[in-house]
Scaffold this motif. Structure first.
Motif, PDB file in Angstrom:
ATOM      1  N   ASP A 190       1.053  -1.180   0.022  1.00  0.00           N
ATOM      2  CA  ASP A 190      -0.178  -0.289  -0.068  1.00  0.00           C
ATOM      3  C   ASP A 190       0.587   1.585  -0.266  1.00  0.00           C
ATOM      4  N   SER A 191       1.859   1.576  -0.094  1.00  0.00           N
ATOM      5  CA  SER A 191       2.755   2.763   0.459  1.00  0.00           C
ATOM      6  C   SER A 191       3.907   2.669  -1.072  1.00  0.00           C
ATOM      7  N   THR A 192       3.652   4.051  -1.204  1.00  0.00           N
ATOM      8  CA  THR A 192       4.375   4.386  -2.045  1.00  0.00           C
ATOM      9  C   THR A 192       6.267   4.488  -2.230  1.00  0.00           C
ATOM     10  N   ALA A 193       6.543   3.412  -1.165  1.00  0.00           N
ATOM     11  CA  ALA A 193       7.724   3.134  -1.352  1.00  0.00           C
ATOM     12  C   ALA A 193       8.445   2.467  -2.589  1.00  0.00           C
ATOM     13  N   PRO A 194       7.731   1.504  -2.551  1.00  0.00           N
ATOM     14  CA  PRO A 194       8.644   0.905  -4.075  1.00  0.00           C
ATOM     15  C   PRO A 194       8.743   1.822  -5.939  1.00  0.00           C
ATOM     16  N   LEU A 195       7.472   2.843  -5.768  1.00  0.00           N
ATOM     17  CA  LEU A 195       7.844   3.525  -6.533  1.00  0.00           C
ATOM     18  C   LEU A 195       8.944   4.628  -6.189  1.00  0.00           C
ATOM     19  N   ALA A 196       9.864   4.552  -5.299  1.00  0.00           N
ATOM     20  CA  ALA A 196      10.307   6.058  -4.629  1.00  0.00           C
ATOM     21  C   ALA A 196      11.415   4.525  -4.970  1.00  0.00           C
ATOM     22  N   GLN A 197      12.163   4.248  -4.658  1.00  0.00           N
ATOM     23  CA  GLN A 197      13.229   2.656  -5.300  1.00  0.00           C
ATOM     24  C   GLN A 197      12.704   3.099  -6.504  1.00  0.00           C
ATOM     25  N   ALA A 198      12.126   2.694  -6.945  1.00  0.00           N
ATOM     26  CA  ALA A 198      12.370   2.303  -8.236  1.00  0.00           C
ATOM     27  C   ALA A 198      12.454   3.506  -9.301  1.00  0.00           C
ATOM     28  N   GLN A 199      11.856   4.796  -8.729  1.00  0.00           N
ATOM     29  CA  GLN A 199      13.389   5.922  -9.375  1.00  0.00           C
ATOM     30  C   GLN A 199      14.384   6.104  -9.055  1.00  0.00           C
ATOM     31  N   ALA A 200      14.526   5.764  -7.822  1.00  0.00           N
ATOM     32  CA  ALA A 200      16.273   6.131  -8.282  1.00  0.00           C
ATOM     33  C   ALA A 200      16.808   4.886  -8.865  1.00  0.00           C
ATOM     34  N   ALA A 201      16.613   3.947  -8.977  1.00  0.00           N
ATOM     35  CA  ALA A 201      17.328   2.905 -10.319  1.00  0.00           C
ATOM     36  C   ALA A 201      16.531   3.501 -11.214  1.00  0.00           C
ATOM     37  N   GLY A 202      16.131   3.733 -11.610  1.00  0.00           N
ATOM     38  CA  GLY A 202      15.865   4.091 -13.135  1.00  0.00           C
ATOM     39  C   GLY A 202      15.011   3.144 -13.600  1.00  0.00           C
ATOM     40  N   ALA A 203      13.976   3.164 -12.939  1.00  0.00           N
ATOM     41  CA  ALA A 203      13.340   1.765 -13.232  1.00  0.00           C
ATOM     42  C   ALA A 203      11.336   2.432 -13.679  1.00  0.00           C
ATOM     43  N   ILE A 204      10.527   1.184 -14.124  1.00  0.00           N
ATOM     44  CA  ILE A 204       9.494   2.399 -13.777  1.00  0.00           C
ATOM     45  C   ILE A 204       7.684   1.046 -12.715  1.00  0.00           C
ATOM     46  N   GLY A 205       7.401   1.685 -12.574  1.00  0.00           N
ATOM     47  CA  GLY A 205       6.200   1.156 -11.585  1.00  0.00           C
ATOM     48  C   GLY A 205       4.609   1.731 -11.719  1.00  0.00           C
TER      49      GLY A 205
END
Length: 358
Positions: free
Chosen positions: A218-233
């Motif tokens: 439920d949190s936005t933490a995975p998106l923050a990790q994706a953003q830092a790594a240049g991935a998408i979500g």
């Protein structure tokens, strides 16, 4: 709370049945319990928007309250009991793990109506409601399959229950339909909302070469990790628009407001009955949020066409031929999964090599 009283004469009975279920000088009291905080930006946030929609629709005819961040288990039973003792006439319990606490408390308060999200146990005063999240997963799985460059997509699961396994399978099936080389990695957070665990899960997936992350947390933490790594979500449960246009390239939005307004209306007019609701894209309960310009136009068009076909009832995300992960036949050519199959799903489809925790 004033209840309708049956009178002896036929004329009085008719008048009583035509009267509202609740006296208008006294609001219908409605309680909610949430598994996360209302500011989680995902699941609980979206349910609380539904609560607010009730207030906007009915004004001073209703009075709502909520208890947030309630752990599943004994704490949930205490919170439900607290809401019942406070005089709430209708209580919404918004997480799968609240199921047994709901049943226990409902048995002690037979005059209170309960609604349990994503559960399957019901009684005379307990109804259930759910959304066909797997329909939305088919759409974002298509985007994931088209946009991965590593051919490895990742999925963060909360708990290994049928609802989550449906999502993993639907995402993978539709990613592989458009990209036969796709592989899927699955990491379990064993939590619905825990930003630290979700961030760790995303980091683990990224370390395995994943460049597209899907989540059932439920949190936005995975998106923050994706953003830092240049991935998408993708946004989960709510739009998570703060991460547009990338890494959040689309979202699955749970739109609970129409259901909540309908069920409160049934309480107000005296027509509430126990039952089960499982609505999806065609009902407006599962919504695909904006597909951003980070997605190629042809991929966006493909995803929207799939969304529309599902919404129109022209396509079912679980349509054969499909095998189970062990190679055994599940659905024959053209055969679709029944609701009973989906609600008890405890296996991966062929091509997913991970194991489901027991």
């Amino acid at each position: 709370m004033h209840r309708r009283t049956l009178l002896a004469t036929a004329s009085a009975l008719a008048a009583t049945l035509a009267a509202p279920a609740f006296a208008q000088d006294e609001p219908l009291k409605i309680g909610f319990i949430y598994v996360g905080p209302v500011g989680d930006g995902g699941w609980t946030y979206q349910h609380d928007l539904g609560r607010q929609a009730i207030e906007a629709e009915y004004g001073d005819r209703v009075e709502t309250t909520f208890i947030e961040s309630v752990p599943e288990g004994a704490d949930a039973e205490r919170a439900l009991t607290q809401l019942a003792l406070a005089g709430n006439d209708l209580i919404f319990a918004t997480s799968f793990g609240f199921m047994d606490p709901v049943m226990n408390v409902a048995a002690r308060f037979p005059d209170v109506k309960f609604e349990h999200a994503t559960g399957y146990k019901r009684s005379e005063n307990v109804a259930t409601y759910d959304a066909r999240f797997y329909e939305g997963r088919a759409v974002i799985g298509t985007i994931a399959g088209r946009m991965t460059e590593s051919d490895i997509i990742g999925y963060i699961g909360s708990f290994p229950i049928p609802e989550v396994i449906q999502g993993i399978n639907s995402s993978f099936i539709h990613a592989r339909k458009v990209n036969p080389d796709v592989e899927m990695r699955v990491v379990w957070a064993y939590s619905w909302f825990d930003p630290a665990k979700e961030a760790d899960a995303a980091a683990a997936l990224l370390a395995e070469g994943v460049d597209v992350i899907l989540q059932h947390t439920d949190s936005t933490a995975p998106l923050a990790q994706a953003q830092a790594a240049g991935a998408i979500g993708f946004g989960q449960a709510s739009d998570m628009a703060a991460f547009k246009p990338s890494p959040r390239v689309a979202s699955i939005i749970d739109e609970w407001s129409p259901y909540y307004i309908k069920r409160v209306g049934a309480m107000l007019d005296g027509t509430w009955e126990s039952g089960a609701s499982w609505a999806g894209i065609g009902d407006g309960e599962v919504v695909i949020g904006e597909i951003t310009e980070a997605v190629p136009a042809e991929v966006k068009a493909e995803a929207e066409a799939l969304r529309d076909a599902i919404g129109a009832g022209e396509y079912h995300p679980f349509t054969g031929p499909l095998n189970k992960a062990d190679g055994s036949v599940w659905l024959a050519e053209g055969e679709t999964a029944s609701d009973e199959d989906l609600q008890s799903m405890n296996f991966y489809v062929e091509g997913i090599t991970a194991q489901i925790p027991q």
